[in-house]
Design a protein around this motif. Structure first.
Motif, PDB file in Angstrom:
ATOM      1  N   PRO A  34      27.691 -77.204  11.370  1.00 42.61           N
ATOM      2  CA  PRO A  34      27.137 -75.856  11.273  1.00 42.61           C
ATOM      3  C   PRO A  34      26.978 -75.240  12.656  1.00 42.61           C
ATOM      4  CG  PRO A  34      25.395 -77.485  11.022  1.00 42.61           C
ATOM      5  CD  PRO A  34      26.690 -78.246  11.087  1.00 42.61           C
ATOM      6  N   ARG A  91      24.935 -64.966  12.838  1.00 48.13           N
ATOM      7  CA  ARG A  91      25.119 -65.407  11.457  1.00 48.13           C
ATOM      8  C   ARG A  91      25.472 -66.879  11.427  1.00 48.13           C
ATOM      9  NH1 ARG A  91      30.398 -62.175   9.447  1.00 48.13           N
ATOM     10  NH2 ARG A  91      30.077 -63.454   7.590  1.00 48.13           N
ATOM     11  N   GLU A  92      25.096 -67.520  10.340  1.00 47.83           N
ATOM     12  CA  GLU A  92      25.383 -68.944  10.176  1.00 47.83           C
ATOM     13  C   GLU A  92      26.842 -69.125   9.766  1.00 47.83           C
ATOM     14  OE1 GLU A  92      20.917 -70.344   8.753  1.00 47.83           O
ATOM     15  OE2 GLU A  92      22.615 -70.563   7.385  1.00 47.83           O
ATOM     16  N   ASP A 122      32.905 -68.406   7.493  1.00 44.92           N
ATOM     17  CA  ASP A 122      31.659 -68.022   6.825  1.00 44.92           C
ATOM     18  C   ASP A 122      31.105 -69.219   6.054  1.00 44.92           C
ATOM     19  OD1 ASP A 122      30.047 -65.422   5.827  1.00 44.92           O
ATOM     20  OD2 ASP A 122      30.270 -66.833   4.177  1.00 44.92           O
ATOM     21  N   ASP A 123      29.803 -69.486   6.198  1.00 42.68           N
ATOM     22  CA  ASP A 123      29.254 -70.690   5.574  1.00 42.68           C
ATOM     23  C   ASP A 123      29.105 -70.560   4.064  1.00 42.68           C
ATOM     24  OD1 ASP A 123      25.642 -70.439   5.770  1.00 42.68           O
ATOM     25  OD2 ASP A 123      27.120 -68.829   5.671  1.00 42.68           O
ATOM     26  N   ARG A 124      29.279 -69.358   3.527  1.00 41.74           N
ATOM     27  CA  ARG A 124      29.166 -69.183   2.082  1.00 41.74           C
ATOM     28  C   ARG A 124      30.529 -69.136   1.402  1.00 41.74           C
ATOM     29  NH1 ARG A 124      24.431 -64.485   1.931  1.00 41.74           N
ATOM     30  NH2 ARG A 124      22.762 -65.771   2.864  1.00 41.74           N
ATOM     31  N   SER A 125      31.418 -68.283   1.900  1.00 40.03           N
ATOM     32  CA  SER A 125      32.725 -68.128   1.268  1.00 40.03           C
ATOM     33  C   SER A 125      33.779 -69.059   1.847  1.00 40.03           C
ATOM     34  CB  SER A 125      33.211 -66.683   1.429  1.00 40.03           C
ATOM     35  OG  SER A 125      33.487 -66.392   2.791  1.00 40.03           O
ATOM     36  N   ALA A 126      33.499 -69.675   2.995  1.00 35.44           N
ATOM     37  CA  ALA A 126      34.446 -70.552   3.712  1.00 35.44           C
ATOM     38  C   ALA A 126      35.650 -69.781   4.244  1.00 35.44           C
ATOM     39  CB  ALA A 126      34.911 -71.707   2.831  1.00 35.44           C
ATOM     40  N   ARG A 127      35.588 -68.451   4.240  1.00 38.12           N
ATOM     41  CA  ARG A 127      36.696 -67.667   4.784  1.00 38.12           C
ATOM     42  C   ARG A 127      36.667 -67.703   6.301  1.00 38.12           C
ATOM     43  NH1 ARG A 127      38.056 -61.198   3.878  1.00 38.12           N
ATOM     44  NH2 ARG A 127      40.049 -61.234   4.973  1.00 38.12           N
ATOM     45  N   GLU A 151      41.840 -64.503   1.023  1.00 38.91           N
ATOM     46  CA  GLU A 151      40.456 -64.981   1.003  1.00 38.91           C
ATOM     47  C   GLU A 151      40.306 -66.166   0.061  1.00 38.91           C
ATOM     48  OE1 GLU A 151      35.934 -63.290   0.129  1.00 38.91           O
ATOM     49  OE2 GLU A 151      37.655 -61.942   0.140  1.00 38.91           O
TER      50      GLU A 151
END
Length: 337
Positions: free
Chosen positions: A13, A25-26, A40-45, A175
């Motif tokens: 992270p 942003r994380e 991006d830690d949510r979408s992995a994009r 994406e």
């Protein structure tokens, strides 16, 4: 694979800021073969790619470590994971150990082109020079070369197809698959898909006219990425352009004006070798895409692709989520009309 043999995969992270004024942003940081991928830690994009040789440490010896993609002000990445920090520092130390002394570089800069060529021939074999230039080229340089190759390719394939809905579908597909930063569809001449430098995937319109399922197009893109991982498209271009082009890329960051000319026709004339089943299946599993539609599109009898069908990670079970919505798939199929 990563730049260090002891790590097959390394993620950690982090906290990323795109500009000095932007909100932090994380993110998830992935340590690759030549780049640091920030996603991006949510979408992995993927949000950006940093060249490992160009990364600059802003606070040596302190934790959390602060990194930037270059010495210039701009993006900043904060990492607290000791394993990731150690891996970055090992690569930086190895690069620094191989880097010529600054005083020597200044002397080299005053030599004529002929002397530089002679010196390069003495220090590096042409193949090693090409490999070094491809290995250290930063992401921004690779992306610029990829765009130039796409322009050259368009001379043979025609201008890439565009439509409002089709372009939105391509963005959704990029994406969904995470790896490609850009997907382009060309109307003719190209069969299947090719990976260009800068993670640009070019898809032939014939793929969209085939079986009526987006898994086939996704499979062609995944296969192109796996083939590109085994044969870096920038390295292939430099081998074709020659050691002088590689030397100019190393010393100036640019290619000769004619280095990309003809690369598109060469790309079409020499299709990439089919990837091995094991890394290809692993890539399908990571992407969450069934391999069976792609396999049958390659060989309707299934005989030559039986390994892909039998070992399909989603055989008999649905993939985690659709590759595209029905509306996006129809828009993508119609992008060249």
């Amino acid at each position: 694979m990563t730049a260090l043999p002891q790590y097959e995969r390394l993620e950690a992270p982090g906290i990323w800021r795109e500009t000095p004024e932007a909100q932090r942003r994380e993110v998830i940081v992935s340590f690759g073969d030549a780049t640091l991928v920030i996603a991006d830690d949510r979408s992995a994009r993927a949000l950006t790619h940093w060249s490992l040789p160009a990364i600059a440490r802003r606070n040596p010896g302190r934790r959390p470590a602060l990194y930037a993609p270059s010495e210039e002000e701009g993006e900043e990445l904060e990492i607290d994971d000791p394993t990731m920090i150690e891996a970055i520092e090992k690569v930086q130390a190895a690069i620094e150990a191989r880097r010529p002394h600054p005083g020597r570089l200044r002397r080299f800069a005053t030599l004529g082109t002929g002397a530089v060529v002679v010196l390069a021939a003495l220090v590096w074999l042409p193949g090693a020079l090409v490999d070094q230039a491809a290995r250290v080229a930063p992401y921004e340089t690779r992306a610029a070369i990829g765009r130039a190759m796409l322009d050259d390719l368009a001379r043979t394939t025609g201008t890439p197809c565009h439509s409002t809905a089709g372009d939105a579908a391509l963005e959704a597909l990029a994406e969904r698959l995470v790896e490609p930063s850009r997907i382009v569809v060309v109307p003719r001449a190209l069969k299947g898909a090719r990976l260009l430098p800068g993670q640009i995937v070019v898809l032939g319109a014939d793929v969209l006219d085939g079986p009526d399922t987006p898994e086939v197009a996704a499979g062609e893109i995944i296969a192109a990425e796996v083939a590109g991982a085994g044969n870096d498209p920038l390295r292939a271009l430099l081998h074709r352009a020659g050691a002088m082009a590689a030397l100019k890329l190393l010393t100036t960051g640019d290619l000769p004006d004619d280095a990309v000319t003809g690369s598109g026709a060469a790309l079409i004339a020499t299709p990439p070798a089919a990837p091995e089943a094991e890394p290809l299946l692993a890539a399908f599993a990571r992407a969450g895409v069934s391999a069976t539609p792609y396999a049958y599109a390659r060989d309707p009898s299934g005989e030559s692709v039986l390994g892909l069908i039998e070992a399909d990670p989603f055989k008999g079970a649905p993939a985690p989520r659709p590759v595209l919505t029905d509306a996006d798939w129809l828009a993508l199929k119609d992008i060249c009309n």
